[in-house]
Design a protein around this motif. Structure first.
Motif, PDB file in Angstrom:
ATOM      1  N   CYS A 204       6.655-105.900  12.968  1.00 49.66           N
ATOM      2  CA  CYS A 204       7.920-106.615  13.196  1.00 49.66           C
ATOM      3  C   CYS A 204       8.770-106.614  11.932  1.00 49.66           C
ATOM      4  O   CYS A 204       9.981-106.353  11.971  1.00 49.66           O
ATOM      5  CB  CYS A 204       7.641-108.051  13.644  1.00 49.66           C
ATOM      6  SG  CYS A 204       7.131-108.218  15.366  1.00 49.66           S
ATOM      7  N   ASN A 205       8.152-106.906  10.797  1.00 46.19           N
ATOM      8  CA  ASN A 205       8.898-106.862   9.542  1.00 46.19           C
ATOM      9  C   ASN A 205       9.421-105.458   9.272  1.00 46.19           C
ATOM     10  O   ASN A 205      10.524-105.276   8.748  1.00 46.19           O
ATOM     11  CB  ASN A 205       8.006-107.323   8.383  1.00 46.19           C
ATOM     12  CG  ASN A 205       7.859-108.826   8.319  1.00 46.19           C
ATOM     13  OD1 ASN A 205       8.760-109.560   8.717  1.00 46.19           O
ATOM     14  ND2 ASN A 205       6.722-109.299   7.833  1.00 46.19           N
ATOM     15  N   GLY A 206       8.635-104.455   9.640  1.00 45.70           N
ATOM     16  CA  GLY A 206       9.074-103.081   9.474  1.00 45.70           C
ATOM     17  C   GLY A 206      10.266-102.725  10.340  1.00 45.70           C
ATOM     18  O   GLY A 206      11.093-101.888   9.963  1.00 45.70           O
ATOM     19  N   LEU A 207      10.384-103.347  11.514  1.00 41.87           N
ATOM     20  CA  LEU A 207      11.540-103.102  12.373  1.00 41.87           C
ATOM     21  C   LEU A 207      12.822-103.498  11.645  1.00 41.87           C
ATOM     22  O   LEU A 207      13.814-102.763  11.654  1.00 41.87           O
ATOM     23  CB  LEU A 207      11.430-103.903  13.671  1.00 41.87           C
ATOM     24  CG  LEU A 207      10.266-103.568  14.611  1.00 41.87           C
ATOM     25  CD1 LEU A 207      10.256-104.541  15.788  1.00 41.87           C
ATOM     26  CD2 LEU A 207      10.350-102.132  15.102  1.00 41.87           C
ATOM     27  N   GLN A 208      12.816-104.663  11.031  1.00 45.28           N
ATOM     28  CA  GLN A 208      14.004-105.098  10.302  1.00 45.28           C
ATOM     29  C   GLN A 208      14.259-104.193   9.106  1.00 45.28           C
ATOM     30  O   GLN A 208      15.408-103.849   8.817  1.00 45.28           O
ATOM     31  CB  GLN A 208      13.878-106.553   9.844  1.00 45.28           C
ATOM     32  CG  GLN A 208      15.098-107.008   9.048  1.00 45.28           C
ATOM     33  CD  GLN A 208      15.207-108.505   8.902  1.00 45.28           C
ATOM     34  OE1 GLN A 208      14.579-109.256   9.631  1.00 45.28           O
ATOM     35  NE2 GLN A 208      16.019-108.944   7.961  1.00 45.28           N
ATOM     36  N   TYR A 209      13.215-103.794   8.419  1.00 41.99           N
ATOM     37  CA  TYR A 209      13.378-102.923   7.261  1.00 41.99           C
ATOM     38  C   TYR A 209      14.065-101.620   7.659  1.00 41.99           C
ATOM     39  O   TYR A 209      15.018-101.183   7.014  1.00 41.99           O
ATOM     40  CB  TYR A 209      12.012-102.627   6.639  1.00 41.99           C
ATOM     41  CG  TYR A 209      12.104-101.803   5.376  1.00 41.99           C
ATOM     42  CD1 TYR A 209      12.278-102.418   4.141  1.00 41.99           C
ATOM     43  CD2 TYR A 209      12.019-100.416   5.431  1.00 41.99           C
ATOM     44  CE1 TYR A 209      12.367-101.661   2.978  1.00 41.99           C
ATOM     45  CE2 TYR A 209      12.108 -99.654   4.273  1.00 41.99           C
ATOM     46  CZ  TYR A 209      12.283-100.280   3.050  1.00 41.99           C
ATOM     47  OH  TYR A 209      12.376 -99.526   1.913  1.00 41.99           O
ATOM     48  N   ARG A 210      13.595-100.997   8.730  1.00 37.72           N
ATOM     49  CA  ARG A 210      14.188 -99.720   9.132  1.00 37.72           C
ATOM     50  C   ARG A 210      15.613 -99.910   9.640  1.00 37.72           C
ATOM     51  O   ARG A 210      16.480 -99.062   9.404  1.00 37.72           O
ATOM     52  CB  ARG A 210      13.337 -99.053  10.214  1.00 37.72           C
ATOM     53  CG  ARG A 210      13.874 -97.694  10.637  1.00 37.72           C
ATOM     54  CD  ARG A 210      12.932 -96.951  11.563  1.00 37.72           C
ATOM     55  NE  ARG A 210      11.719 -96.542  10.879  1.00 37.72           N
ATOM     56  CZ  ARG A 210      11.628 -95.460  10.096  1.00 37.72           C
ATOM     57  NH1 ARG A 210      12.692 -94.727   9.865  1.00 37.72           N
ATOM     58  NH2 ARG A 210      10.485 -95.142   9.547  1.00 37.72           N
ATOM     59  N   TYR A 211      15.891-100.979  10.339  1.00 37.86           N
ATOM     60  CA  TYR A 211      17.221-101.198  10.898  1.00 37.86           C
ATOM     61  C   TYR A 211      18.254-101.491   9.807  1.00 37.86           C
ATOM     62  O   TYR A 211      19.398-101.069   9.901  1.00 37.86           O
ATOM     63  CB  TYR A 211      17.172-102.362  11.892  1.00 37.86           C
ATOM     64  CG  TYR A 211      18.454-102.567  12.663  1.00 37.86           C
ATOM     65  CD1 TYR A 211      18.712-101.836  13.827  1.00 37.86           C
ATOM     66  CD2 TYR A 211      19.418-103.469  12.240  1.00 37.86           C
ATOM     67  CE1 TYR A 211      19.894-102.001  14.536  1.00 37.86           C
ATOM     68  CE2 TYR A 211      20.604-103.635  12.938  1.00 37.86           C
ATOM     69  CZ  TYR A 211      20.836-102.901  14.085  1.00 37.86           C
ATOM     70  OH  TYR A 211      22.015-103.057  14.776  1.00 37.86           O
ATOM     71  N   THR A 212      17.835-102.210   8.760  1.00 36.50           N
ATOM     72  CA  THR A 212      18.824-102.755   7.827  1.00 36.50           C
ATOM     73  C   THR A 212      18.886-102.081   6.465  1.00 36.50           C
ATOM     74  O   THR A 212      19.936-102.117   5.819  1.00 36.50           O
ATOM     75  CB  THR A 212      18.559-104.254   7.578  1.00 36.50           C
ATOM     76  OG1 THR A 212      17.279-104.414   6.952  1.00 36.50           O
ATOM     77  CG2 THR A 212      18.605-105.041   8.876  1.00 36.50           C
ATOM     78  N   THR A 213      17.788-101.518   5.964  1.00 38.14           N
ATOM     79  CA  THR A 213      17.775-101.044   4.589  1.00 38.14           C
ATOM     80  C   THR A 213      17.688 -99.528   4.507  1.00 38.14           C
ATOM     81  O   THR A 213      17.552 -98.841   5.510  1.00 38.14           O
ATOM     82  CB  THR A 213      16.603-101.661   3.807  1.00 38.14           C
ATOM     83  OG1 THR A 213      15.364-101.163   4.334  1.00 38.14           O
ATOM     84  CG2 THR A 213      16.610-103.170   3.900  1.00 38.14           C
ATOM     85  N   GLY A 214      17.762 -99.025   3.280  1.00 38.37           N
ATOM     86  CA  GLY A 214      17.716 -97.587   3.081  1.00 38.37           C
ATOM     87  C   GLY A 214      19.078 -96.975   2.863  1.00 38.37           C
ATOM     88  O   GLY A 214      19.257 -95.757   3.000  1.00 38.37           O
ATOM     89  N   GLY A 215      20.061 -97.818   2.521  1.00 39.73           N
ATOM     90  CA  GLY A 215      21.387 -97.299   2.217  1.00 39.73           C
ATOM     91  C   GLY A 215      21.970 -96.511   3.365  1.00 39.73           C
ATOM     92  O   GLY A 215      22.067 -96.979   4.501  1.00 39.73           O
ATOM     93  N   ALA A 216      22.353 -95.248   3.100  1.00 42.02           N
ATOM     94  CA  ALA A 216      23.032 -94.425   4.090  1.00 42.02           C
ATOM     95  C   ALA A 216      22.129 -94.004   5.244  1.00 42.02           C
ATOM     96  O   ALA A 216      22.609 -93.461   6.233  1.00 42.02           O
ATOM     97  CB  ALA A 216      23.624 -93.197   3.430  1.00 42.02           C
ATOM     98  N   LEU A 217      20.815 -94.265   5.154  1.00 41.59           N
ATOM     99  CA  LEU A 217      19.920 -93.977   6.275  1.00 41.59           C
ATOM    100  C   LEU A 217      19.922 -95.088   7.315  1.00 41.59           C
ATOM    101  O   LEU A 217      19.574 -94.867   8.473  1.00 41.59           O
ATOM    102  CB  LEU A 217      18.488 -93.776   5.768  1.00 41.59           C
ATOM    103  CG  LEU A 217      18.167 -92.471   5.050  1.00 41.59           C
ATOM    104  CD1 LEU A 217      16.737 -92.519   4.523  1.00 41.59           C
ATOM    105  CD2 LEU A 217      18.352 -91.280   5.982  1.00 41.59           C
ATOM    106  N   SER A 218      20.277 -96.296   6.919  1.00 34.56           N
ATOM    107  CA  SER A 218      20.072 -97.462   7.771  1.00 34.56           C
ATOM    108  C   SER A 218      20.988 -97.451   8.995  1.00 34.56           C
ATOM    109  O   SER A 218      22.089 -96.889   8.979  1.00 34.56           O
ATOM    110  CB  SER A 218      20.313 -98.753   6.984  1.00 34.56           C
ATOM    111  OG  SER A 218      21.693 -98.911   6.700  1.00 34.56           O
ATOM    112  N   VAL A 219      20.511 -98.090  10.060  1.00 32.66           N
ATOM    113  CA  VAL A 219      21.343 -98.250  11.257  1.00 32.66           C
ATOM    114  C   VAL A 219      22.585 -99.062  10.919  1.00 32.66           C
ATOM    115  O   VAL A 219      23.693 -98.739  11.365  1.00 32.66           O
ATOM    116  CB  VAL A 219      20.549 -98.924  12.395  1.00 32.66           C
ATOM    117  CG1 VAL A 219      21.421 -99.063  13.645  1.00 32.66           C
ATOM    118  CG2 VAL A 219      19.282 -98.138  12.718  1.00 32.66           C
ATOM    119  N   LEU A 220      22.422-100.120  10.113  1.00 28.45           N
ATOM    120  CA  LEU A 220      23.563-100.959   9.772  1.00 28.45           C
ATOM    121  C   LEU A 220      24.678-100.157   9.118  1.00 28.45           C
ATOM    122  O   LEU A 220      25.850-100.276   9.485  1.00 28.45           O
ATOM    123  CB  LEU A 220      23.130-102.090   8.825  1.00 28.45           C
ATOM    124  CG  LEU A 220      22.594-103.373   9.440  1.00 28.45           C
ATOM    125  CD1 LEU A 220      22.304-104.390   8.345  1.00 28.45           C
ATOM    126  CD2 LEU A 220      23.561-103.957  10.451  1.00 28.45           C
TER     127      LEU A 220
END
Length: 439
Positions: A44-60
């Motif tokens: 679950c914590n990883g879901l938020q990490y992938r959705y929100t972080t990673g700069g230009a990779l992120s969904v946000l």
């Protein structure tokens, strides 16, 4: 997506311990991760990490870029950023090899697929309250992923597997809402446990976020009664945010708004003209833009001012505008204006966190609506207020289509695409991929 890609993603989200950190990769197997409460919370914590972080990779990042650059909300500063530049040109310049398209699609699909795995295995959490929290959290990120896909693509897969079939975007939204409703029922019966709350990344108010997303995606799917009811159940005094710090950085600040290299707001009017131009003295405009930035300052501000600035999952004004739009589309114009005026006449200060960083814009501080009491006129003012209230949050392309604004190839076009092409990587790995939309 093929299953081995999914498993690699899942294992990359594994944690060595269940604390409030996002990632600490370990060699845990899929079985170990999905058969215990701590393992499920880890994912679950990883879901938020992938959705929100990673700069230009992120969904946000990519949803803000795609939504803003296709509608002139944002403008390119440096054309050397060729992926974003081609999104801003739109039409045939935006191909299925574009990085923004690829990252938006790929990361959202990984979030959806891993959320589905959590939901499939949530029964492995023996405590009912912990299980309830896990289901709600995974349902939220599944909905965010599906909702994002529906905003930018005509169709997308709902399942993971070899040549997964595509379904129409409305079906994506309906699936998101159905799962959220199940999560809401479970939360109402058994609230999330203390153990779950202690181990999940803080910031998201589960009951209110579930209702807010039911409202958002029901509206986009055209179910106005459901949107009205869910938006009315959201406690507007509560906040739900994605939190960031110097290690897990706000992706919009990191890539764009913290510099003058990629993109910024088109102007202080957010690229809007005519009947949609912001009204004079709208207090939300100086919250979202700098009128006179220095040579090194990005014109954009809002929720993207420092590396640790939280980004709201929803803002209270969105719920009021959902209700206003739903009433207007049902031709209940009196109630539509009542809800619209709750946004227009609000004089509240920007809502801030304990660290004095904003989690909602200030009230508009405008007079009550005084335009014609017609459906078209009221809907136009609702759209104008959505464009300002929800600036740089990724909704503008979907709003432009839903309100039937002039599209590409027409006089006064307000967007350069209707939908994005399907990424090349999907087409090469999934024979079910439909033909790309023309624009």
């Amino acid at each position: 997506m093929k299953r081995y890609f999914l498993l690699l993603s899942l294992l990359a989200l594994s944690l060595g311990s269940c604390n409030k950190e996002y990632l600490n990769p370990s060699s845990a197997s899929e079985t170990q991760v999905l058969t215990s409460s701590d393992g499920l919370i880890t994912v679950c914590n990883g879901l938020q990490y992938r959705y929100t972080t990673g700069g230009a990779l992120s969904v946000l990042y990519n949803t803000v870029a795609a939504g803003g650059l296709t509608t002139r909300e944002l403008t390119i500063i440096n054309v050397g950023n060729i992926e974003e530049y081609n999104v801003s040109l739109g039409a045939g310049n935006l191909t299925n090899s574009n990085g923004v398209v690829r990252n938006l699609w790929g990361q959202a699909q990984l979030v959806r697929a891993n959320a589905d795995l959590v939901l499939l295995n949530a029964g492995n959490a023996p405590d009912a309250g912990t299980r309830s929290g896990i289901v709600a959290y995974a349902s939220i990120f599944r909905a965010l992923a599906l909702g994002t896909m529906a905003q930018y693509f005509e169709q997308a897969p709902l399942t993971t597997g070899e040549n997964a079939p595509f379904v129409p975007r409305v079906q994506l939204l309906q699936s998101a809402v159905t799962q959220l409703e199940a999560a809401a029922t479970q939360l109402a019966t058994t609230p999330a446990s203390t153990d779950f709350n202690a181990k999940i990344v803080p910031g998201i108010d589960l009951p209110n976020t579930v209702q807010a997303l039911i409202a958002r995606y029901s509206l986009q799917a055209g179910d106005y009664d459901k949107a009205l009811a869910a938006a009315g159940r959201v406690d507007l005094t509560k906040r739900s945010v994605f939190n960031f710090d110097d290690n897990t950085r706000n992706p919009l600040f990191e890539v764009a708004f913290g510099n003058r290299n990629v993109f910024e707001p088109t102007d202080v009017n957010l690229g809007l003209t005519g009947a949609l131009a912001p009204e004079a003295n709208d207090k939300r405009i100086p919250f979202y833009t700098r009128a006179n930035p220095t040579a090194t300052q990005n014109r954009g501000t809002g929720f993207y001012t420092v590396a640790g600035a939280p980004i709201p999952v929803y803002v209270p004004g969105e719920m009021l505008l959902i209700r206003a739009e739903a009433y207007a589309r049902k031709n209940d114009l009196t109630n539509a204006v009542t809800e619209l005026n709750r946004v227009r006449t609000s004089s509240s200060a920007a809502t801030v966190t304990s660290t004095n960083l904003p989690t909602a814009p200030p009230g508009a501080g405008l007079p009550a609506y005084a335009g014609p009491l017609t459906q078209d006129a009221i809907l136009t003012d609702i759209l104008r207020n959505r464009y300002v209230e929800l600036a740089f949050q990724g909704f503008r392309l979907d709003d432009s289509r839903r309100f039937s604004r002039p599209g590409p190839g027409t006089t006064g076009a307000e967007r350069n695409r209707n939908f994005l092409p399907y990424p090349r990587v999907e087409r090469e790995n999934n024979s079910s991929t439909p033909t790309d939309p023309t624009i």
